[in-house]
Design an enzyme around this catalytic site. Structure first.
Site, mmCIF file in Angstrom:
data_model
loop_
_atom_site.group_PDB
_atom_site.id
_atom_site.type_symbol
_atom_site.label_atom_id
_atom_site.label_comp_id
_atom_site.label_asym_id
_atom_site.label_seq_id
_atom_site.Cartn_x
_atom_site.Cartn_y
_atom_site.Cartn_z
ATOM 1 N N ASP A 27 0.842 -1.188 0.000
ATOM 2 C CA ASP A 27 0.000 0.000 0.000
ATOM 3 C C ASP A 27 0.876 1.236 0.000
ATOM 4 O OD1 ASP A 27 -2.083 1.995 0.551
ATOM 5 O OD2 ASP A 27 -3.269 0.329 1.315
ATOM 6 N N VAL A 54 2.877 1.469 -6.261
ATOM 7 C CA VAL A 54 2.826 0.422 -7.283
ATOM 8 C C VAL A 54 2.711 0.970 -8.699
ATOM 9 C CG1 VAL A 54 2.009 -1.386 -5.725
ATOM 10 C CG2 VAL A 54 0.339 0.034 -6.951
ATOM 11 N N ASN A 80 -5.030 -5.464 -6.874
ATOM 12 C CA ASN A 80 -6.317 -4.946 -6.428
ATOM 13 C C ASN A 80 -6.247 -3.442 -6.201
ATOM 14 O OD1 ASN A 80 -8.977 -5.025 -5.592
ATOM 15 N ND2 ASN A 80 -8.472 -5.564 -3.496
ATOM 16 N N SER A 133 -13.057 -4.825 -13.371
ATOM 17 C CA SER A 133 -14.344 -4.211 -13.033
ATOM 18 C C SER A 133 -15.326 -4.483 -14.164
ATOM 19 C CB SER A 133 -14.185 -2.701 -12.872
ATOM 20 O OG SER A 133 -15.446 -2.065 -12.768
ATOM 21 N N TYR A 145 -11.084 5.089 -16.207
ATOM 22 C CA TYR A 145 -11.283 3.887 -15.384
ATOM 23 C C TYR A 145 -11.732 2.691 -16.225
ATOM 24 C CZ TYR A 145 -12.904 0.821 -11.638
ATOM 25 O OH TYR A 145 -13.090 -0.253 -10.799
ATOM 26 N N LYS A 149 -9.563 -0.755 -17.038
ATOM 27 C CA LYS A 149 -10.018 -2.065 -16.571
ATOM 28 C C LYS A 149 -10.265 -3.011 -17.749
ATOM 29 C CE LYS A 149 -9.710 -1.358 -12.169
ATOM 30 N NZ LYS A 149 -8.805 -2.124 -11.306
#
Length: 185
Positions: A27, A54, A80, A133, A145, A149
Protein backbone atom coordinates in the site's frame (compact mmCIF):
# COMPACT_ATOMS: atom_id res chain seq x y z
CA UNK A 1 -9.79 2.62 -0.03
CA UNK A 2 -10.70 6.11 0.95
CA UNK A 3 -12.51 6.86 4.18
CA UNK A 4 -13.61 4.53 6.95
CA UNK A 5 -15.07 1.11 6.28
CA UNK A 6 -14.21 -1.87 4.16
CA UNK A 7 -13.52 -1.99 0.46
CA UNK A 8 -12.27 -4.87 -1.70
CA UNK A 9 -8.64 -4.17 -0.77
CA UNK A 10 -9.38 -4.87 2.88
CA UNK A 11 -12.00 -7.58 2.34
CA UNK A 12 -9.96 -9.74 -0.06
CA UNK A 13 -6.97 -10.76 2.10
CA UNK A 14 -8.89 -11.61 5.29
CA UNK A 15 -10.46 -14.86 4.02
CA UNK A 16 -7.17 -15.78 2.34
CA UNK A 17 -5.46 -15.54 5.73
CA UNK A 18 -8.25 -17.54 7.35
CA UNK A 19 -7.41 -20.32 4.87
CA UNK A 20 -3.77 -20.27 5.99
CA UNK A 21 -2.13 -17.82 3.60
CA UNK A 22 0.66 -15.58 4.85
CA UNK A 23 0.13 -12.21 3.23
CA UNK A 24 2.32 -9.37 2.07
CA UNK A 25 0.15 -6.26 1.95
CA UNK A 26 1.31 -3.52 -0.42
CA UNK A 27 0.00 0.00 0.00
CA UNK A 28 1.00 3.60 -0.40
CA UNK A 29 -0.50 4.36 3.03
CA UNK A 30 1.02 2.40 5.93
CA UNK A 31 -1.81 3.18 8.38
CA UNK A 32 -4.45 1.93 5.95
CA UNK A 33 -2.57 -1.32 5.38
CA UNK A 34 -1.92 -1.76 9.10
CA UNK A 35 -5.71 -1.77 9.65
CA UNK A 36 -5.97 -4.73 7.29
CA UNK A 37 -3.00 -6.47 8.93
CA UNK A 38 -4.69 -6.02 12.33
CA UNK A 39 -7.92 -7.61 11.02
CA UNK A 40 -5.90 -10.54 9.73
CA UNK A 41 -4.04 -10.91 13.04
CA UNK A 42 -7.33 -10.80 15.00
CA UNK A 43 -8.45 -13.83 13.00
CA UNK A 44 -5.22 -15.74 13.60
CA UNK A 45 -3.54 -14.94 10.29
CA UNK A 46 -0.13 -13.55 9.43
CA UNK A 47 0.44 -10.41 7.38
CA UNK A 48 3.17 -7.86 6.93
CA UNK A 49 2.86 -4.39 5.45
CA UNK A 50 5.14 -3.14 2.68
CA UNK A 51 4.86 0.52 1.72
CA UNK A 52 5.46 1.76 -1.79
CA UNK A 53 3.96 3.21 -4.95
CA UNK A 54 2.83 0.42 -7.28
CA UNK A 55 2.69 2.86 -10.19
CA UNK A 56 6.50 2.99 -9.96
CA UNK A 57 8.21 -0.01 -11.57
CA UNK A 58 11.40 0.30 -9.49
CA UNK A 59 9.40 0.48 -6.26
CA UNK A 60 7.56 -2.71 -7.30
CA UNK A 61 10.85 -4.54 -7.78
CA UNK A 62 11.85 -3.59 -4.22
CA UNK A 63 8.43 -4.42 -2.74
CA UNK A 64 8.33 -7.85 -4.35
CA UNK A 65 11.93 -8.66 -3.35
CA UNK A 66 11.25 -7.71 0.28
CA UNK A 67 7.99 -9.68 0.35
CA UNK A 68 9.55 -12.76 -1.24
CA UNK A 69 12.37 -12.61 1.30
CA UNK A 70 9.88 -12.44 4.20
CA UNK A 71 7.54 -15.11 2.78
CA UNK A 72 10.21 -17.42 1.43
CA UNK A 73 8.31 -17.76 -1.85
CA UNK A 74 5.43 -16.18 -3.78
CA UNK A 75 2.44 -18.31 -4.75
CA UNK A 76 -0.20 -15.78 -5.73
CA UNK A 77 -0.35 -12.12 -6.66
CA UNK A 78 -3.61 -10.21 -6.35
CA UNK A 79 -3.57 -6.88 -8.17
CA UNK A 80 -6.32 -4.95 -6.43
CA UNK A 81 -5.76 -1.26 -7.15
CA UNK A 82 -8.59 0.84 -8.45
CA UNK A 83 -9.61 4.45 -8.49
CA UNK A 84 -12.48 5.79 -10.56
CA UNK A 85 -10.87 9.13 -11.32
CA UNK A 86 -11.58 10.79 -14.61
CA UNK A 87 -15.37 10.77 -14.89
CA UNK A 88 -15.37 14.15 -16.60
CA UNK A 89 -16.27 14.60 -20.24
CA UNK A 90 -13.20 14.50 -22.46
CA UNK A 91 -13.28 18.17 -23.47
CA UNK A 92 -12.82 19.18 -19.82
CA UNK A 93 -10.72 16.25 -18.60
CA UNK A 94 -7.20 17.12 -17.58
CA UNK A 95 -4.80 14.81 -19.47
CA UNK A 96 -2.96 14.28 -16.16
CA UNK A 97 -6.16 12.80 -14.67
CA UNK A 98 -6.40 10.42 -17.65
CA UNK A 99 -2.77 9.37 -17.21
CA UNK A 100 -3.09 8.95 -13.44
CA UNK A 101 -6.17 6.76 -13.93
CA UNK A 102 -4.28 4.50 -16.35
CA UNK A 103 -1.27 4.36 -14.03
CA UNK A 104 -3.34 3.39 -10.99
CA UNK A 105 -5.76 1.02 -12.69
CA UNK A 106 -3.50 -0.68 -15.24
CA UNK A 107 0.20 0.16 -14.94
CA UNK A 108 0.17 -0.96 -11.30
CA UNK A 109 -0.87 -4.50 -12.34
CA UNK A 110 1.80 -4.59 -15.05
CA UNK A 111 4.50 -3.33 -12.67
CA UNK A 112 3.65 -5.76 -9.87
CA UNK A 113 3.21 -8.75 -12.19
CA UNK A 114 6.45 -8.01 -14.00
CA UNK A 115 8.29 -7.72 -10.68
CA UNK A 116 6.74 -10.94 -9.31
CA UNK A 117 6.61 -13.24 -12.35
CA UNK A 118 9.93 -15.03 -11.80
CA UNK A 119 9.14 -15.71 -8.13
CA UNK A 120 5.57 -16.75 -8.98
CA UNK A 121 6.76 -19.27 -11.55
CA UNK A 122 9.07 -20.77 -8.91
CA UNK A 123 6.28 -20.88 -6.31
CA UNK A 124 3.58 -23.46 -5.68
CA UNK A 125 0.40 -21.57 -6.51
CA UNK A 126 1.54 -19.81 -9.66
CA UNK A 127 -1.46 -17.50 -9.85
CA UNK A 128 -2.17 -13.90 -10.77
CA UNK A 129 -5.60 -12.53 -9.91
CA UNK A 130 -6.39 -9.14 -11.39
CA UNK A 131 -9.31 -7.24 -9.90
CA UNK A 132 -10.76 -5.53 -12.96
CA UNK A 133 -14.34 -4.21 -13.03
CA UNK A 134 -17.62 -4.58 -14.84
CA UNK A 135 -16.71 -1.10 -16.13
CA UNK A 136 -14.15 -2.91 -18.32
CA UNK A 137 -16.96 -4.52 -20.34
CA UNK A 138 -19.84 -2.03 -19.86
CA UNK A 139 -19.42 1.68 -20.42
CA UNK A 140 -20.28 3.97 -17.52
CA UNK A 141 -18.80 7.25 -18.75
CA UNK A 142 -15.85 6.92 -16.41
CA UNK A 143 -13.10 8.39 -18.57
CA UNK A 144 -9.92 6.42 -17.91
CA UNK A 145 -11.28 3.89 -15.38
CA UNK A 146 -13.30 1.74 -17.80
CA UNK A 147 -10.64 1.70 -20.54
CA UNK A 148 -7.94 0.79 -18.00
CA UNK A 149 -10.02 -2.07 -16.57
CA UNK A 150 -10.81 -3.32 -20.10
CA UNK A 151 -7.08 -3.37 -20.80
CA UNK A 152 -6.51 -5.22 -17.52
CA UNK A 153 -8.90 -7.93 -18.68
CA UNK A 154 -6.92 -8.34 -21.89
CA UNK A 155 -3.63 -8.17 -19.95
CA UNK A 156 -4.91 -11.12 -17.90
CA UNK A 157 -5.63 -13.11 -21.06
CA UNK A 158 -2.15 -12.32 -22.37
CA UNK A 159 -0.59 -13.54 -19.11
CA UNK A 160 -2.48 -16.82 -19.43
CA UNK A 161 -1.16 -17.30 -22.95
CA UNK A 162 2.41 -16.22 -22.12
CA UNK A 163 2.80 -18.31 -18.97
CA UNK A 164 0.05 -20.94 -18.97
CA UNK A 165 2.37 -23.61 -20.34
CA UNK A 166 4.54 -23.02 -17.24
CA UNK A 167 1.61 -23.63 -14.92
CA UNK A 168 0.66 -20.02 -14.21
CA UNK A 169 -3.05 -19.33 -13.82
CA UNK A 170 -4.23 -15.82 -14.62
CA UNK A 171 -7.74 -14.71 -13.76
CA UNK A 172 -9.60 -11.42 -13.85
CA UNK A 173 -12.46 -10.73 -11.46
CA UNK A 174 -14.97 -8.15 -12.62
CA UNK A 175 -16.93 -6.88 -9.61
CA UNK A 176 -19.92 -4.68 -10.15
CA UNK A 177 -20.62 -1.58 -8.14
CA UNK A 178 -19.68 -2.05 -4.49
CA UNK A 179 -20.77 0.41 -1.83
CA UNK A 180 -17.31 1.37 -0.59
CA UNK A 181 -16.28 4.57 1.22
CA UNK A 182 -15.00 5.88 -2.13
CA UNK A 183 -18.36 5.25 -3.84
CA UNK A 184 -20.23 6.87 -0.94
CA UNK A 185 -17.97 9.92 -1.25
Amino acid sequence: RQGAGVGPGKATPVPMAREGARLALFDLDRARAEETAALIAERGGAARVFVGDVTNAAACETLVAEAADWLGRLDILVNNVGLGAGAARLEVMDPAVWSRGLALNLDSAFNMTRAAITALLAGRGKAVVNIASVAGVRAHGTGSYGPAKAAMIQFTRELAVMYGSEGLRANAILPGHIMTPLVEK
